[in-house]
Design an enzyme around this catalytic site. Structure first.
Site, PDB file in Angstrom:
ATOM      1  N   ASN A 176      -0.407  46.103 -30.679  1.00  0.00           N
ATOM      2  CA  ASN A 176      -1.000  44.817 -30.333  1.00  0.00           C
ATOM      3  C   ASN A 176      -1.933  44.377 -31.451  1.00  0.00           C
ATOM      4  O   ASN A 176      -2.588  45.206 -32.078  1.00  0.00           O
ATOM      5  CB  ASN A 176      -1.801  44.915 -29.034  1.00  0.00           C
ATOM      6  CG  ASN A 176      -2.241  43.543 -28.556  1.00  0.00           C
ATOM      7  OD1 ASN A 176      -1.415  42.745 -28.114  1.00  0.00           O
ATOM      8  ND2 ASN A 176      -3.519  43.242 -28.679  1.00  0.00           N
ATOM      9  N   TYR A 180     -10.764  40.092 -31.901  1.00  0.00           N
ATOM     10  CA  TYR A 180     -11.959  40.414 -31.129  1.00  0.00           C
ATOM     11  C   TYR A 180     -13.093  40.620 -32.121  1.00  0.00           C
ATOM     12  O   TYR A 180     -12.993  41.472 -33.015  1.00  0.00           O
ATOM     13  CB  TYR A 180     -11.758  41.701 -30.320  1.00  0.00           C
ATOM     14  CG  TYR A 180     -10.386  41.872 -29.668  1.00  0.00           C
ATOM     15  CD1 TYR A 180      -9.956  41.011 -28.663  1.00  0.00           C
ATOM     16  CD2 TYR A 180      -9.542  42.911 -30.058  1.00  0.00           C
ATOM     17  CE1 TYR A 180      -8.700  41.189 -28.060  1.00  0.00           C
ATOM     18  CE2 TYR A 180      -8.298  43.096 -29.462  1.00  0.00           C
ATOM     19  CZ  TYR A 180      -7.878  42.230 -28.467  1.00  0.00           C
ATOM     20  OH  TYR A 180      -6.648  42.409 -27.881  1.00  0.00           O
ATOM     21  N   ARG A 181     -14.160  39.881 -31.959  1.00  0.00           N
ATOM     22  CA  ARG A 181     -15.267  39.950 -32.922  1.00  0.00           C
ATOM     23  C   ARG A 181     -15.912  41.338 -32.959  1.00  0.00           C
ATOM     24  O   ARG A 181     -15.824  42.094 -31.981  1.00  0.00           O
ATOM     25  CB  ARG A 181     -16.325  38.910 -32.561  1.00  0.00           C
ATOM     26  CG  ARG A 181     -17.084  39.287 -31.294  1.00  0.00           C
ATOM     27  CD  ARG A 181     -18.187  38.290 -31.009  1.00  0.00           C
ATOM     28  NE  ARG A 181     -18.988  38.731 -29.890  1.00  0.00           N
ATOM     29  CZ  ARG A 181     -19.207  37.983 -28.792  1.00  0.00           C
ATOM     30  NH1 ARG A 181     -18.668  36.787 -28.677  1.00  0.00           N
ATOM     31  NH2 ARG A 181     -19.971  38.449 -27.833  1.00  0.00           N
ATOM     32  N   TRP A 194     -13.527  43.585 -27.312  1.00  0.00           N
ATOM     33  CA  TRP A 194     -12.331  43.182 -26.576  1.00  0.00           C
ATOM     34  C   TRP A 194     -12.727  43.021 -25.131  1.00  0.00           C
ATOM     35  O   TRP A 194     -13.220  43.932 -24.494  1.00  0.00           O
ATOM     36  CB  TRP A 194     -11.159  44.147 -26.776  1.00  0.00           C
ATOM     37  CG  TRP A 194     -11.392  45.604 -26.591  1.00  0.00           C
ATOM     38  CD1 TRP A 194     -11.917  46.227 -25.504  1.00  0.00           C
ATOM     39  CD2 TRP A 194     -11.032  46.642 -27.524  1.00  0.00           C
ATOM     40  NE1 TRP A 194     -11.929  47.585 -25.697  1.00  0.00           N
ATOM     41  CE2 TRP A 194     -11.381  47.857 -26.923  1.00  0.00           C
ATOM     42  CE3 TRP A 194     -10.418  46.648 -28.785  1.00  0.00           C
ATOM     43  CZ2 TRP A 194     -11.168  49.080 -27.549  1.00  0.00           C
ATOM     44  CZ3 TRP A 194     -10.207  47.868 -29.396  1.00  0.00           C
ATOM     45  CH2 TRP A 194     -10.590  49.064 -28.795  1.00  0.00           C
ATOM     46  N   GLU A 282       2.417  41.016 -31.633  1.00  0.00           N
ATOM     47  CA  GLU A 282       2.064  39.845 -32.430  1.00  0.00           C
ATOM     48  C   GLU A 282       2.734  39.857 -33.799  1.00  0.00           C
ATOM     49  O   GLU A 282       2.932  38.802 -34.406  1.00  0.00           O
ATOM     50  CB  GLU A 282       0.549  39.731 -32.600  1.00  0.00           C
ATOM     51  CG  GLU A 282      -0.180  39.185 -31.374  1.00  0.00           C
ATOM     52  CD  GLU A 282      -0.380  40.193 -30.262  1.00  0.00           C
ATOM     53  OE1 GLU A 282       0.008  41.363 -30.428  1.00  0.00           O
ATOM     54  OE2 GLU A 282      -0.935  39.815 -29.216  1.00  0.00           O
ATOM     55  N   ASP A 331     -21.592  31.375 -29.205  1.00  0.00           N
ATOM     56  CA  ASP A 331     -20.159  31.381 -28.921  1.00  0.00           C
ATOM     57  C   ASP A 331     -19.544  29.987 -28.882  1.00  0.00           C
ATOM     58  O   ASP A 331     -20.241  28.988 -29.005  1.00  0.00           O
ATOM     59  CB  ASP A 331     -19.914  32.128 -27.603  1.00  0.00           C
ATOM     60  CG  ASP A 331     -18.783  33.130 -27.744  1.00  0.00           C
ATOM     61  OD1 ASP A 331     -17.714  32.749 -28.249  1.00  0.00           O
ATOM     62  OD2 ASP A 331     -18.980  34.290 -27.345  1.00  0.00           O
TER      63      ASP A 331
HETATM   64  C1  LIG Z   1     -12.339  32.866 -33.596  1.00  0.00           C
HETATM   65  C2  LIG Z   1     -11.948  33.594 -32.351  1.00  0.00           C
HETATM   66  C3  LIG Z   1     -12.722  34.651 -31.892  1.00  0.00           C
HETATM   67  C4  LIG Z   1     -12.379  35.342 -30.740  1.00  0.00           C
HETATM   68  N1  LIG Z   1     -13.167  36.381 -30.330  1.00  0.00           N
HETATM   69  C5  LIG Z   1     -12.811  37.094 -29.236  1.00  0.00           C
HETATM   70  C6  LIG Z   1     -13.600  38.209 -28.832  1.00  0.00           C
HETATM   71  O1  LIG Z   1     -14.609  38.537 -29.431  1.00  0.00           O
HETATM   72  N2  LIG Z   1     -13.190  38.915 -27.735  1.00  0.00           N
HETATM   73  C7  LIG Z   1     -12.057  38.581 -27.048  1.00  0.00           C
HETATM   74  O2  LIG Z   1     -11.726  39.271 -26.087  1.00  0.00           O
HETATM   75  N3  LIG Z   1     -11.318  37.509 -27.393  1.00  0.00           N
HETATM   76  C8  LIG Z   1     -11.657  36.767 -28.486  1.00  0.00           C
HETATM   77  N4  LIG Z   1     -10.898  35.690 -28.859  1.00  0.00           N
HETATM   78  C9  LIG Z   1      -9.710  35.327 -28.068  1.00  0.00           C
HETATM   79  C10 LIG Z   1      -8.579  36.301 -28.286  1.00  0.00           C
HETATM   80  O3  LIG Z   1      -8.309  36.453 -29.654  1.00  0.00           O
HETATM   81  C11 LIG Z   1      -7.321  35.861 -27.560  1.00  0.00           C
HETATM   82  O4  LIG Z   1      -7.594  35.887 -26.182  1.00  0.00           O
HETATM   83  C12 LIG Z   1      -6.084  36.701 -27.872  1.00  0.00           C
HETATM   84  O5  LIG Z   1      -4.975  36.156 -27.198  1.00  0.00           O
HETATM   85  C13 LIG Z   1      -6.256  38.135 -27.461  1.00  0.00           C
HETATM   86  O6  LIG Z   1      -5.099  38.865 -27.806  1.00  0.00           O
HETATM   87  P1  LIG Z   1      -4.423  39.874 -26.776  1.00  0.00           P
HETATM   88  O7  LIG Z   1      -3.753  39.024 -25.732  1.00  0.00           O
HETATM   89  O8  LIG Z   1      -3.443  40.630 -27.609  1.00  0.00           O
HETATM   90  O9  LIG Z   1      -5.499  40.721 -26.220  1.00  0.00           O
HETATM   91  C14 LIG Z   1     -11.229  34.972 -30.009  1.00  0.00           C
HETATM   92  C15 LIG Z   1     -10.466  33.898 -30.462  1.00  0.00           C
HETATM   93  C16 LIG Z   1     -10.805  33.209 -31.613  1.00  0.00           C
HETATM   94  C17 LIG Z   1      -9.970  32.062 -32.068  1.00  0.00           C
HETATM   95 MN   LIG Z   2      -1.357  40.706 -27.468  1.00  0.00          MN
END
Ligand SMILES: Cc1cc2nc3c(=O)[nH]c(=O)nc-3n(C[C@H](O)[C@H](O)[C@H](O)COP(=O)(O)O)c2cc1C
Ligand SMILES: [Mn+2]
Length: 531
Positions: A176, A180-181, A194, A282, A331
């Site tokens: 995956n 996630y910051r 996450w 992805e 945020d």
């Molecule tokens: C700039 C940016 C920062 C993000 N930061 C976070 C974060 O810190 N934690 C989080 O859970 N999702 C964050 N997201 C949203 C996730 O990247 C998004 O939900 C993504 O689909 C997660 O991937 P996954 O489905 O494989 O878990 C962020 C999105 C963007 C555009």
């Molecule tokens: Mn995913």
């Protein structure tokens, strides 16, 4: 057209007049945010909405590493990133893929062959070496070798904001990539934000469930957890609150490997934010978007693969028994997200290209860079939403609704209660579960026109009758919910009400001029001398 790496992408932006190089010295603490925020909000007047991408070449204390920001921050750049003239082209490609029907007869099968060959391009390819490992540092490394930003005054520290976080499902071996910051605590540890409903968090829980016996990837027999192991994992999750996944005093031990790629080519960076179904890698999404396989190399110290052309790779692990306070962080809600407990990433190795480029973003009051990424997701996901909810005609997630607060959707209504069925369907659809407010209208409403939406929605509703409340998971960033991650949601049925829904009164017609009068006035318009 696919970019092979961030550098080709930067060149393309430059030659399209979409990039501004900044040579003056800037501070990664707050100053870059203030500049990028002004640019996003229109301070660079020569440029269209969203301003240019910025490449800061002289960053204070940044070891000569340039900082790229706002690479996705306009409609045009989002189109360029995905190699299309209109985002609907990507949606159309998905539609074609979904429309595939089984071939009848030999000729039709033959015609399918190029299509199947095309699909081969989606899958990632493992290559022996890649520029992301031009420099390998197994000791004396630090997150702060790179110009990591502190974005806003009340942020808990510096945050890596555009990382592609790579984990592996310990049961299936599937990878995956999620964005996630990461909050920097010290040279080698960082918060791993996450949120608990995201895929990497599920990988983490899966590790807890199987007692951290190690990944079952590479064709090995998966470890089947015993009932006792399962029960203990479930207990840990049920007792913890907020972002916590472990209860205090709980020590299951073990680690989970994690790799982080920074400065990837744009379709991969974008695919890390796309709310793809949990079991879709992805790397395949990126391959589909760029129509060319993503090349991966094996990491040095962990059993994971990373994009071969990434600028910077962070290898490390998360301990299954360690949580630490993460946040606050300014945020994309326009407010600081509150502190919460999250796992901690420990760095074991840094690899990077020669003269690496650090890519990042900031979030804050919209519109900002992520607004354009979110709009791209909205367009691209429409055909996928229609797969489950074919009655949906269009969707609008207004930027100020920050994607999880407000979704407007138009439907082709066919039966009583249809709007409520659609709301419930959306709340059951992956990350759309977070949608705090869903407004459903009939198909004749142009939902991209907010004025028309306001006119029709508020004319058409009897609030007590047409508002539906429900309880469920809400976004971790929702600061108004009664509990972290759990709260209420609202659906507004603004469709025209039918007698079969108990509406006995006549429904008035919309005011529209007749065609005859309109064409008469068209013809006379000049003669009237009004213009
Ligand atoms: C700039 C940016 C920062 C993000 N930061 C976070 C974060 O810190 N934690 C989080 O859970 N999702 C964050 N997201 C949203 C996730 O990247 C998004 O939900 C993504 O689909 C997660 O991937 P996954 O489905 O494989 O878990 C962020 C999105 C963007 C555009
Ligand atoms: Mn995913």
């Amino acid at each position: 057209m696919a970019y092979n790496d961030l550098r080709e992408w930067i060149e393309a932006l430059d030659s399209a007049g979409e990039l501004k190089r900044v040579r003056a010295q800037v501070d990664p603490i707050l100053e870059i945010t203030e500049i990028a925020d002004r640019v996003s909000k229109g301070a660079a007047r020569k440029y269209p909405r969203g301003g240019p991408a910025l490449l800061f070449e002289n960053v204070k204390g940044g070891n000569g590493v340039p900082v790229l920001i706002n690479q996705f921050g306009s409609e045009r750049r989002m189109q360029m990133a995905l190699g299309v003239d209109k985002l609907d082209e990507v949606a159309e490609r998905i539609r074609q893929l979904l429309n595939m029907k089984s071939p009848e007869g030999f000729l039709e099968k033959l015609k399918m062959l190029p299509m199947l060959a095309e699909m081969g391009k989606f899958f990632p390819k493992i290559v022996a070496s890649g520029p992301c490992q031009e420099v390998i540092r197994k000791k004396d490394f630090s997150f702060l070798d790179f110009p990591v930003l502190q974005c806003w005054p009340q942020d808990a520290g510096r945050f890596i904001t555009l990382p592609c976080v790579i984990t592996r499902d310990p049961r299936t071996g599937k990878r995956n990539v999620g964005m996630y910051r990461m909050q920097i605590y010290d040279a080698t540890s960082a918060g791993m934000h996450w949120q608990r409903q995201k895929v990497a968090a599920e990988h983490y829980r899966e590790m807890l469930r199987i007692g951290a016996r190690g990944p079952a990837a590479g064709g090995e027999q998966a470890h089947i957890p015993s009932t006792a192991e399962r029960r203990s994992g479930v207990d840990i999750m049920a007792r913890s609150s907020g972002g916590s996944m472990l209860a205090e005093g709980e020590r299951p031990g073990g680690t989970m490997e994690v790799a982080v790629a920074i400065g990837t080519e744009p379709s991969l960076t974008f695919s890390a934010i796309v709310p793809a179904p949990p079991d879709v890698e992805e790397f395949i999404v990126a391959g589909f978007l760029r129509q060319k396989p993503v090349e991966l190399v094996k990491c040095q110290t962990v059993d994971l693969e990373v994009p071969a052309t990434a600028e910077i790779v962070l290898e490390g692990y998360v301990k299954l028994d360690e949580l630490r306070t993460e946040g606050p962080f300014g945020d994309h809600t326009g407010f600081y997200s509150l502190e919460d407990e999250y796992p901690v990433f420990h760095l074991t190795c840094v690899t990077h290209r020669k003269n690496p480029i650090y890519s990042t973003t900031i979030v804050g009051k919209p519109p900002m860079e992520d607004a354009w990424m979110g709009k791209a997701v909205e367009r691209i996901f429409l055909p996928l939403m229609k797969l489950t909810l074919p009655e949906i005609v269009d969707v609008n997630l207004p930027v100020e609704g920050i994607f999880h607060n407000l979704m407007i959707v138009s439907i082709r209504k066919s039966y009583p209660g249809h709007a409520r069925k659609v709301m419930n369907g959306i709340w059951a659809l992956g990350q759309a579960m977070f949608t705090k407010c869903i407004v459903v209208v009939d198909e004749d409403v142009n939902i991209q026109d907010i004025g028309e939406v306001v006119l029709k929605v508020f004319n058409h509703i009897d609030p007590e009758r047409d508002i539906q409340f429900t309880l469920g998971p809400v976004d971790s960033l929702d600061h108004a919910a009664r509990l972290p991650n759990f709260g209420s949601k609202m659906g507004v049925d603004a469709t025209r009400k039918w007698p079969s829904e108990g509406f006995a009164r006549p429904w008035p017609d919309e005011i529209l001029m007749d065609e005859k009068t309109k064409s008469l006035v068209d013809k006379k318009w000049k003669e009237l001398g009004i213009e």
